[in-house]
Scaffold this motif. Structure first.
Motif, PDB file in Angstrom:
ATOM      1  N   GLY A  64       0.827  -1.205   0.000  1.00 21.23           N
ATOM      2  CA  GLY A  64       0.000   0.000   0.000  1.00 21.23           C
ATOM      3  C   GLY A  64       0.862   1.255   0.000  1.00 21.23           C
ATOM      4  N   LEU A  65       1.933   1.208   0.777  1.00 24.94           N
ATOM      5  CA  LEU A  65       2.802   2.384   0.884  1.00 24.94           C
ATOM      6  C   LEU A  65       3.631   2.580  -0.378  1.00 24.94           C
ATOM      7  N   ILE A  66       4.108   1.437  -0.931  1.00 21.31           N
ATOM      8  CA  ILE A  66       4.898   1.537  -2.170  1.00 21.31           C
ATOM      9  C   ILE A  66       4.065   2.224  -3.247  1.00 21.31           C
ATOM     10  N   ARG A  68       1.394   4.113  -2.721  1.00 23.61           N
ATOM     11  CA  ARG A  68       1.003   5.455  -2.300  1.00 23.61           C
ATOM     12  C   ARG A  68       2.093   6.484  -2.579  1.00 23.61           C
ATOM     13  N   PHE A  69       3.333   6.083  -2.392  1.00 27.46           N
ATOM     14  CA  PHE A  69       4.418   7.028  -2.641  1.00 27.46           C
ATOM     15  C   PHE A  69       4.893   6.970  -4.089  1.00 27.46           C
ATOM     16  N   GLY A  70       4.108   6.284  -4.914  1.00 24.78           N
ATOM     17  CA  GLY A  70       4.365   6.318  -6.344  1.00 24.78           C
ATOM     18  C   GLY A  70       5.596   5.542  -6.786  1.00 24.78           C
ATOM     19  N   LEU A  71       6.088   4.649  -5.934  1.00 27.74           N
ATOM     20  CA  LEU A  71       7.281   3.905  -6.309  1.00 27.74           C
ATOM     21  C   LEU A  71       6.956   2.863  -7.373  1.00 27.74           C
ATOM     22  N   VAL A 191       4.061   5.141   9.111  1.00 28.01           N
ATOM     23  CA  VAL A 191       3.992   5.877   7.836  1.00 28.01           C
ATOM     24  C   VAL A 191       2.541   5.979   7.379  1.00 28.01           C
ATOM     25  N   ARG A 192       1.813   4.887   7.606  1.00 36.11           N
ATOM     26  CA  ARG A 192       0.413   4.844   7.202  1.00 36.11           C
ATOM     27  C   ARG A 192      -0.410   5.939   7.899  1.00 36.11           C
TER      28      ARG A 192
END
Lengths: 202, 309
Positions: A64-66, A68-71, A191-192
């Motif tokens: 989800g974070l990957i 979300r940060f556009g990676l 981070v979430r």
């Protein structure tokens, strides 16, 4: 034509991810064939399956974070599949415990669940995972209100924490590994909790 | 798979390959001592140990040497069970001195080879039950601790014997992390130490003890959990008060001073009722005092077994 290569690339990508998900099982099978499961194979396999379940849970949380940060935005496509693999490893871990480690000694298993906090917690994590796995099926998901579905699936953070506590409690003295997993999961959760930028896609 | 050693070892059967490769060093080291000492052999330098046959045979299969030497706990070399076999070669076991201190007449420094030469060696095939609920059957070679204690002449105030493992992070990489409060310490009540079962082991499967199993000298108390069997001992001290012991310092609720095997007293976090014998698939029942009740139960008469974990 471009579309066709695109489809092919995605198939390869998808196949590779599937391969990565079964890799731990292939490694264990290989070790089994080459006398590589240590002098105590039951313990080794049981532990390996549990640790892999925890790793897959961490990857699920990270996806989800990957995205979300556009990676790698397309990573989201694979989140459900990897989450289900985490559930599969938990099931294999539990099956190994019941069938092999305890050899279907049900009174012993019940006593373990009641008396041993690490087993109580592990079992709680397993039970909490079941509704998440069931509601991952598209039909079920569509039948649910998105808000409810999201709320339910946030439980995965709690489940991951329970998994780490389960691991921490069974280790005799060297807590470095379970602490490492704990730090990773708390960092992902931290981070979430950072608020999303205004206007970002929900 | 079970490796059955031949009934009679020839010297070449039991010579450690590493020692065989270093045979010239060994001969050079012995130059001037004369051929007679080569034949008589220093028990510690020669890999093959001379010992009298086992008088404590048990009707259970021995755990293969590969498992005894490849799967064990020796946190000085790391916490994974394969770490001791990987890193224990970093430890130098010669020269090695054991310091004897405290309430006895014969305090002082003892060279390991002098110590080993003083007592006839015998084989003892013992069960080994780890507190983690796995077990092995191990053919040790050693001498009864009672013989050593009698030679050291403890005074009448001596009630306990304490042991200490080498502390040297350069040789023992596991000591670079504070997993335990180094050096490792263990202790026995004097009467436990004098029990005929209590062994100072210097060998395994008829050969010099491998480093990972606690070379050059270690304690073996088969009715207690494995953590009582302190390895690579550099210090023996007689005391009047109960000495501190490493696992008890770390978690007093989980590891007591006695560490007697008892299927009825669970570890606070797991059951001790059953164990997995290495090489067997399913768990077997754990026996009180690991099956040595006849020999040792008398030591604890009048004490509550539940406090003897």
């Amino acid at each position: 034509m471009a579309r066709a290569t695109g489809t092919m690339a995605r198939r390869i990508e998808s196949g590779l991810i599937w391969l990565l998900c079964v890799m731990p099982l292939l490694i264990l099978a290989g070790q089994g064939l080459t006398d590589g499961l240590t002098a105590n194979p039951v313990e080794y396999v049981l532990r390996a399956l549990g640790v892999w379940a925890l790793r897959f849970l961490c990857v699920t949380l990270a996806i989800g974070l990957i995205a979300r940060f556009g990676l790698w935005r397309r990573a989201m496509v694979y989140r459900r599949r990897i989450g289900l693999w985490a559930f599969a490893y938990v099931c294999l871990h539990l099956t190994t415990y019941i069938l092999v480690d305890q050899a279907l000694d049900w009174p012993g298993i019940v006593k373990d669940i009641v008396k041993r906090p690490y087993i109580t917690i592990g079992m709680a994590a397993f039970i909490l995972l079941i509704p998440l796995a069931v509601t991952s099926v598209n039909k079920v998901r569509r039948a649910m209100r998105p808000r409810h579905w999201l709320w339910l699936h946030r439980l995965v953070y709690l489940i991951a924490v329970l998994g780490v506590v389960h691991y921490y409690l069974l280790v005799k003295a060297d807590h470095r590994d379970p602490i490492l997993y704990g730090v990773v999961i708390l960092a992902l959760l931290g981070v979430r909790l950072i608020p999303r930028r205004r206007g970002a896609i929900k | 798979m079970l490796i059955r050693p031949p009934a009679d070892f020839k010297d070449c059967d039991v010579t450690d390959h590493g020692l065989y490769l270093r045979r010239r060093e060994f001969i050079l080291g012995s130059a001037g001592v004369g051929a007679a000492s080569l034949i008589g052999g220093s028990a510690a330098q020669a890999a093959a140990l001379k010992y009298s046959p086992n008088r404590m045979a048990i009707d259970e299969d021995k755990t293969p040497l590969k498992d005894v030497t490849g799967y064990n706990n020796f946190y000085e070399f790391g916490t994974d069970k394969s770490d001791p076999a990987l890193y224990a070669k970093m430890m130098k076991t010669r020269p090695w001195t054991v310091t004897v201190a405290g309430l006895c007449e014969k305090t002082g420094q003892y060279g390991i080879d002098d110590l080993i030469r003083r007592f006839p060696l015998e084989e003892r095939i013992y069960r080994m039950r780890c507190v983690e609920a796995w077990s092995m059957v191990i053919p040790w070679v050693g001498f009864p601790l009672a013989k050593l204690i009698k030679a050291l002449e403890p005074t009448s105030q001596a009630k306990y014997v304490a042991f200490q493992t080498l502390r040297d992070p350069r040789q023992m990489p596991g000591q670079r992390s504070d997993i335990l409060d180094w050096p490792y310490q263990e202790a026995l009540r004097l009467d436990e130490a004098l029990n005929p079962l209590t062994l100072m082991a210097v060998g395994l499967y008829g050969q010099t003890l491998p480093n990972q199993n606690g070379a050059p000298i270690r304690l073996v108390t088969p009715w207690k959990y494995g953590f009582k069997g302190i390895k690579s001992i550099v210090r023996i001290q007689f005391t009047a008060n109960r000495p501190k012991t490493s696992w008890n310092i770390l978690a007093p609720r989980e590891y007591g001073f006695y560490g007697n095997v008892n299927p009825d007293v669970d570890h606070p976090r797991w059951s001790q009722a059953k164990e997995r014998r290495i090489g067997e698939f399913f768990r077997r029942k754990t026996l009180p005092f690991n099956g040595y009740g006849d020999q040792v139960a008398g030591l604890y008469r009048g004490l509550d077994a539940r406090t003897l974990y």
